[in-house]
Design an enzyme around this catalytic site. Sequence first.
Site, PDB file in Angstrom:
ATOM      1  N   CYS A  77       0.730  -1.163  -0.037  1.00 31.40           N
ATOM      2  CA  CYS A  77      -0.281   0.186   0.346  1.00 31.40           C
ATOM      3  C   CYS A  77       0.992   0.887  -0.395  1.00 31.40           C
ATOM      4  O   CYS A  77       1.457   1.551   0.994  1.00 31.40           O
ATOM      5  CB  CYS A  77      -0.860   0.413   1.498  1.00 31.40           C
ATOM      6  SG  CYS A  77      -1.632   1.668   1.658  1.00 31.40           S
ATOM      7  N   ILE A  78       0.726   1.762  -0.292  1.00 32.01           N
ATOM      8  CA  ILE A  78       1.977   3.314  -1.359  1.00 32.01           C
ATOM      9  C   ILE A  78       1.277   4.411   0.304  1.00 32.01           C
ATOM     10  O   ILE A  78       2.561   4.977   0.440  1.00 32.01           O
ATOM     11  CB  ILE A  78       1.514   3.594  -2.443  1.00 32.01           C
ATOM     12  CG1 ILE A  78       2.163   4.942  -2.704  1.00 32.01           C
ATOM     13  CG2 ILE A  78      -0.022   4.433  -2.668  1.00 32.01           C
ATOM     14  CD1 ILE A  78       2.282   5.546  -4.581  1.00 32.01           C
TER      15      ILE A  78
END
Length: 130
Positions: free
Chosen positions: A77-78
């Site tokens: 997840c960025i």
Amino acid sequence: MKFAIALFSPPHAPSSRRALRFAQSVLAGGHEIVRLFFYQDGVHSASANVVAPQDELDSAAEWTAFVREQQLDGVVCIAAALRRGILNEEEARRYERAAANLAQPWELSGLGQLHEATQVADRLICFGGA
């Protein structure tokens, strides 16, 4: 059966090791993993800078090797990664940071990848988290 696996806990947590063993068993049983999604503190498993003590299992290195060897879709997840200082080359340049530390073959992406995986998979299995 097709599985999507989400990991929310850091590499030193027992749930990270359980998730890895589960993923290995899924493939050994002839099933498929459509995506591994690392979120919250789980993103630390994708950092190239995690160093485990000599007397402990190096879960981060095991995860990276597993994703690479099995040619799996390993997504980090960025938003969670940036918040925890885990950057690929592009994000390091974008935020003017000295170095990238996202290990290969992991890729940064958004929660949409988790949602898409749940649509493709027969089961979403989550490990860790609060």
